[in-house]
Design an enzyme around this catalytic site. Structure first.
Site, short mmCIF file in Angstrom:
data_model
loop_
_atom_site.label_atom_id
_atom_site.label_comp_id
_atom_site.label_asym_id
_atom_site.label_seq_id
_atom_site.Cartn_x
_atom_site.Cartn_y
_atom_site.Cartn_z
N GLY A 77 0.80 -1.21 0.00
CA GLY A 77 0.00 0.00 0.00
C GLY A 77 0.83 1.26 0.00
O GLY A 77 0.37 2.31 -0.45
N ASN A 114 -8.67 4.71 4.71
CA ASN A 114 -8.52 4.76 3.26
C ASN A 114 -9.61 3.94 2.59
O ASN A 114 -10.06 2.94 3.12
CB ASN A 114 -7.12 4.28 2.83
CG ASN A 114 -7.08 2.80 2.51
OD1 ASN A 114 -7.43 2.38 1.40
ND2 ASN A 114 -6.68 1.98 3.48
N PHE A 152 -7.56 -0.30 -4.65
CA PHE A 152 -6.55 -0.92 -5.52
C PHE A 152 -6.19 -0.02 -6.70
O PHE A 152 -6.09 -0.47 -7.85
CB PHE A 152 -7.03 -2.28 -6.04
CG PHE A 152 -7.04 -3.40 -5.04
CD1 PHE A 152 -6.50 -3.26 -3.77
CD2 PHE A 152 -7.61 -4.62 -5.37
CE1 PHE A 152 -6.52 -4.31 -2.85
CE2 PHE A 152 -7.63 -5.68 -4.47
CZ PHE A 152 -7.09 -5.52 -3.20
N ASN A 178 2.39 -7.97 -3.84
CA ASN A 178 1.03 -8.17 -3.35
C ASN A 178 0.07 -8.03 -4.54
O ASN A 178 0.11 -7.01 -5.24
CB ASN A 178 0.74 -7.12 -2.28
CG ASN A 178 -0.58 -7.29 -1.58
OD1 ASN A 178 -1.62 -7.21 -2.21
ND2 ASN A 178 -0.55 -7.47 -0.28
N SER A 227 -8.94 -6.63 1.50
CA SER A 227 -9.22 -5.20 1.43
C SER A 227 -10.73 -4.97 1.52
O SER A 227 -11.51 -5.66 0.85
CB SER A 227 -8.71 -4.62 0.11
OG SER A 227 -9.19 -3.29 -0.06
N ASN A 243 -12.17 -2.34 0.41
CA ASN A 243 -12.49 -1.25 -0.52
C ASN A 243 -12.82 -1.68 -1.94
O ASN A 243 -13.03 -0.85 -2.81
CB ASN A 243 -11.34 -0.24 -0.52
CG ASN A 243 -11.11 0.35 0.85
OD1 ASN A 243 -12.05 0.71 1.54
ND2 ASN A 243 -9.85 0.42 1.26
N THR A 244 -12.85 -2.99 -2.19
CA THR A 244 -13.32 -3.55 -3.45
C THR A 244 -14.57 -4.36 -3.13
O THR A 244 -14.49 -5.31 -2.33
CB THR A 244 -12.26 -4.44 -4.12
OG1 THR A 244 -11.11 -3.64 -4.43
CG2 THR A 244 -12.80 -5.08 -5.38
N LYS A 260 -3.10 -12.55 3.05
CA LYS A 260 -3.43 -11.49 4.01
C LYS A 260 -4.91 -11.54 4.31
O LYS A 260 -5.74 -11.48 3.39
CB LYS A 260 -3.04 -10.13 3.43
CG LYS A 260 -3.10 -8.98 4.41
CD LYS A 260 -2.46 -7.74 3.81
CE LYS A 260 -2.33 -6.63 4.84
NZ LYS A 260 -1.59 -5.48 4.28
N ASN A 286 -5.26 -7.06 7.79
CA ASN A 286 -5.47 -5.86 6.98
C ASN A 286 -6.18 -4.77 7.80
O ASN A 286 -6.29 -4.88 9.02
CB ASN A 286 -6.31 -6.24 5.75
CG ASN A 286 -5.96 -5.41 4.52
OD1 ASN A 286 -5.74 -4.21 4.62
ND2 ASN A 286 -5.93 -6.05 3.36
N THR A 287 -6.68 -3.75 7.12
CA THR A 287 -7.42 -2.68 7.78
C THR A 287 -8.80 -3.17 8.22
O THR A 287 -9.31 -4.18 7.74
CB THR A 287 -7.59 -1.48 6.84
OG1 THR A 287 -8.31 -1.90 5.67
CG2 THR A 287 -6.24 -0.91 6.42
N GLY A 331 -1.18 -1.27 13.64
CA GLY A 331 -0.95 -0.52 14.86
C GLY A 331 0.43 -0.67 15.47
O GLY A 331 0.62 -0.39 16.65
#
Length: 327
Positions: free
Chosen positions: A61, A109, A113, A137, A171, A173-174, A209, A238-239, A288
């Protein structure tokens, strides 16, 4: 110097500040990274047959398009992951899509991607001086009709140049990407990627991941599937789409949360995976990690390596070296 510059950088919108950072590192790399401090001195760490000079690595990222690999190694990272790279170039989600949570020392975020595509990045990987471990990745394009095929393509293209390839199915975000963590779908994905990783008799290590938003009951079949599927290391994690109590103005933005607010959840998930895996697979802890004490805590819990990214926003480019030396 970073402490002096940070207030100026924080006046720039986060995505522009990130691009400025990558361009600056690429320019430093182009002239040979002059002034780079000596590498941290520690006993090397072996993970999946790969020798890491120490346990501190850079998460995917940061250098999405492989523009500053040598510079990132020169900052003190033993290994870095470029990407996430998709088979075709992708613009990502509409801007704004990156938010600093300064009061919370976190980041949200929803990049989606965004990258120039794996074919554009690989020549830059090939041209590096290979000062440390290079992971690639890979992910699927948002509009792909066959996401498993996208991952197999990514693995096959990355394998000749990568020390390891990481499959990113976590992720947020997809849309629907995390559905690939379902054990049945995950087994099909891992089988396809396993067939794509063989290069001239070399079995390129595969990492996976996972998301931190899985409860212990959901984690167990995933971890078992990963072990049975021949994955060589598991990145936890991940996030998160969860939201602890936050103070920053942009705390309500959609996307994946990282940095200090993820710390407790990341520790919790690492502990759960350690208990499930029982030493059957190496674990890499992310989320973190912002100082040597936190890195040591994760290693003592059972991680072989740690990865960081968001803490660089608040701690500066010397963080990897400080953590490695502090360990």
């Amino acid at each position: 110097m970073f402490r002096t510059l940070r207030p100026l950088l924080f006046r720039i919108n986060p995505e522009s500040a990130h691009r400025l950072t990558i361009r600056s590192l690429a320019a430093w790399q182009a002239v040979g990274c002059p002034g780079a401090p000596s590498a941290p001195k520690r006993s090397p760490v072996m993970v999946a047959g790969i020798e890491f000079a120490h346990p501190v690595c850079l998460a995917a990222g940061f250098d999405k398009d492989a523009e500053a690999i040598d510079a990132c190694h020169a900052l003190g990272f033993a290994g870095i992951e470029v990407g996430t790279l998709t088979p075709r170039p992708q613009m990502g989600n509409p801007k704004p899509r990156l938010f600093r949570l300064a009061e919370d020392r976190g980041v949200i975020n929803r990049m989606g991607f965004n990258n120039g595509g794996i074919d554009a990045a690989l020549p830059r990987v090939a041209g590096t001086k290979r000062r440390g471990v290079i992971g690639i990745n890979v992910g699927a394009n948002k509009d792909s009709g066959d996401r498993i095929a996208d991952y197999a393509i990514g693995v096959a293209k990355a394998a000749p140049l990568a020390d390891h390839v990481t499959i990113n199915v976590s992720s947020p975000n997809t849309p629907n990407l995390r559905d690939l963590q379902d054990p049945a779908m995950l087994a099909d994905l891992l089988a396809a990627c396993d067939g794509a990783r063989m290069i001239g008799g070399r079995r390129v290590p595969l990492f996976l991941k996972i998301a931190p938003d899985l409860d212990a009951k959901a984690l167990e079949p995933i971890v078992r599937t990963v072990i049975d599927g021949g994955i060589d290391a598991l990145i936890v994690s991940n996030t998160t789409i969860s939201r602890p109590e936050l103070r920053s103005r942009d705390r309500g933005q959609a996307g994946g949360l990282s940095g200090k607010p993820l710390q407790l959840l990341a520790r919790e998930k690492l502990g759960e995976v350690v208990a499930i895996a029982s030493g059957a697979i190496p674990l890499i802890s992310a989320g973190g990690i912002d100082n040597a004490d936190e890195a040591r805590r994760r290693l003592d819990m059972g991680a072989s390596l740690v990865q960081l990214y968001s803490a660089l926003v608040f701690e500066g480019p010397g963080l990897a070296r400080r953590i490695a030396n502090g360990l």
